[in-house]
Design a protein around this motif. Sequence first.
Motif, PDB file in Angstrom:
ATOM      1  N   GLU A  99     -25.190  52.701  47.195  1.00  0.00           N
ATOM      2  CA  GLU A  99     -24.969  53.014  45.786  1.00  0.00           C
ATOM      3  C   GLU A  99     -23.944  52.022  45.222  1.00  0.00           C
ATOM      4  O   GLU A  99     -23.205  51.378  45.973  1.00  0.00           O
ATOM      5  CB  GLU A  99     -24.443  54.439  45.636  1.00  0.00           C
ATOM      6  N   GLU A 100     -23.896  51.921  43.917  1.00  0.00           N
ATOM      7  CA  GLU A 100     -22.892  51.067  43.290  1.00  0.00           C
ATOM      8  C   GLU A 100     -21.543  51.791  43.333  1.00  0.00           C
ATOM      9  O   GLU A 100     -21.438  52.938  42.885  1.00  0.00           O
ATOM     10  CB  GLU A 100     -23.278  50.767  41.849  1.00  0.00           C
ATOM     11  N   PRO A 101     -20.510  51.169  43.922  1.00  0.00           N
ATOM     12  CA  PRO A 101     -19.204  51.842  43.931  1.00  0.00           C
ATOM     13  C   PRO A 101     -18.620  51.939  42.524  1.00  0.00           C
ATOM     14  O   PRO A 101     -19.039  51.227  41.608  1.00  0.00           O
ATOM     15  CB  PRO A 101     -18.358  50.929  44.829  1.00  0.00           C
ATOM     16  N   ASP A 102     -17.643  52.841  42.360  1.00  0.00           N
ATOM     17  CA  ASP A 102     -16.944  52.942  41.078  1.00  0.00           C
ATOM     18  C   ASP A 102     -16.308  51.607  40.717  1.00  0.00           C
ATOM     19  O   ASP A 102     -16.146  50.720  41.566  1.00  0.00           O
ATOM     20  CB  ASP A 102     -15.882  54.034  41.144  1.00  0.00           C
ATOM     21  N   ALA A 103     -15.917  51.474  39.466  1.00  0.00           N
ATOM     22  CA  ALA A 103     -15.493  50.168  38.940  1.00  0.00           C
ATOM     23  C   ALA A 103     -14.120  49.720  39.413  1.00  0.00           C
ATOM     24  O   ALA A 103     -13.799  48.530  39.345  1.00  0.00           O
ATOM     25  CB  ALA A 103     -15.512  50.195  37.414  1.00  0.00           C
ATOM     26  N   GLY A 104     -13.286  50.632  39.907  1.00  0.00           N
ATOM     27  CA  GLY A 104     -11.911  50.284  40.236  1.00  0.00           C
ATOM     28  C   GLY A 104     -11.748  49.632  41.592  1.00  0.00           C
ATOM     29  O   GLY A 104     -12.522  49.893  42.530  1.00  0.00           O
ATOM     30  N   SER A 148     -12.568  51.005  45.370  1.00  0.00           N
ATOM     31  CA  SER A 148     -13.725  51.902  45.428  1.00  0.00           C
ATOM     32  C   SER A 148     -14.779  51.319  46.367  1.00  0.00           C
ATOM     33  O   SER A 148     -14.904  50.095  46.497  1.00  0.00           O
ATOM     34  CB  SER A 148     -14.331  52.081  44.030  1.00  0.00           C
ATOM     35  N   ALA A 175     -18.794  52.188  48.572  1.00  0.00           N
ATOM     36  CA  ALA A 175     -19.974  52.999  48.857  1.00  0.00           C
ATOM     37  C   ALA A 175     -20.503  52.581  50.227  1.00  0.00           C
ATOM     38  O   ALA A 175     -20.485  51.393  50.562  1.00  0.00           O
ATOM     39  CB  ALA A 175     -21.039  52.800  47.791  1.00  0.00           C
ATOM     40  N   ARG A 184     -15.178  47.295  46.397  1.00  0.00           N
ATOM     41  CA  ARG A 184     -14.728  46.644  45.170  1.00  0.00           C
ATOM     42  C   ARG A 184     -13.301  46.116  45.390  1.00  0.00           C
ATOM     43  O   ARG A 184     -12.375  46.896  45.605  1.00  0.00           O
ATOM     44  CB  ARG A 184     -14.723  47.644  44.023  1.00  0.00           C
ATOM     45  N   ASP A 229     -11.086  45.080  39.914  1.00  0.00           N
ATOM     46  CA  ASP A 229     -11.650  45.967  38.899  1.00  0.00           C
ATOM     47  C   ASP A 229     -12.823  45.291  38.199  1.00  0.00           C
ATOM     48  O   ASP A 229     -12.726  44.121  37.780  1.00  0.00           O
ATOM     49  CB  ASP A 229     -10.594  46.328  37.850  1.00  0.00           C
ATOM     50  N   ASN A 230     -13.920  46.034  38.080  1.00  0.00           N
ATOM     51  CA  ASN A 230     -15.086  45.580  37.295  1.00  0.00           C
ATOM     52  C   ASN A 230     -15.653  44.245  37.765  1.00  0.00           C
ATOM     53  O   ASN A 230     -16.211  43.485  36.968  1.00  0.00           O
ATOM     54  CB  ASN A 230     -14.717  45.493  35.805  1.00  0.00           C
TER      55      ASN A 230
END
Length: 237
Positions: free
Chosen positions: A165-170, A173, A175, A189, A192-193
């Motif tokens: 899955e795509e990890p959160d943006a921070g 983060s 997956a 990640r 960030d972003n």
Amino acid sequence: MSWWDIRSRPDDEDDRLARMEIGEPWPRTAAEAEAVQERLRSLVELTETGPVGVKFTAGLDVGYAPDSDEVTGAIVVLDSALRIVDQAISREKAKFPYIPGLFAFRELPSLLAALDRLTVAPDLLICDGYGLAHPRRFGLACHLGVLTGLPTIGVAKTAFVGSHEEPDAGRGSWAPIILDHEVVGRALRTRDNVKPVFVSQGHRVSLDNACAHVLRTTPSFRLPEPIRLADRLSRSD
């Protein structure tokens, strides 16, 4: 005698098998290379937590010359403050064809030769490539770890096997990367972003600890500083 032979290592049967592989004729076909991976993958240690405080971290990468079979193995060693304390390169003609899943057999000879030229012995290897996240669970990071006996982490810029899955943006983060219903790594990640990197265990380090070291070595860029600098060195004249 090579650097990885004279370090202090347990002299058991598994250790002798790994060193024997260095001296054997280098594989020439995909079938021969896959057989080596099958023989050595049982030597990979995935249950150790691995080092927490690391004095010297080495980044390893390989550069390919355009329109040539020449490869350049590059290693940069950084201290705990991420300052360069040693580096080495080795250029030679590739001994194996370009086959996905078997890149280690093109890259290992020059990387091992560069390791032999270091004057500072690293405590941890971070290589640009895959470890457990590999079709036979034995990518470059696993192979390097078994041959050197050092804790080794694989960090790749792109996904190779499995799904995630795509990890959160921070930053921080992650997956899990799933292959055949097993976790073989993490999409992590580091900024960030920014697109994640793909972390997998190589040898003698847990996945949690591997990700902690990747974050420790990415203070400013997407890629860990050791392999970012090794990539630059591999493309130098």
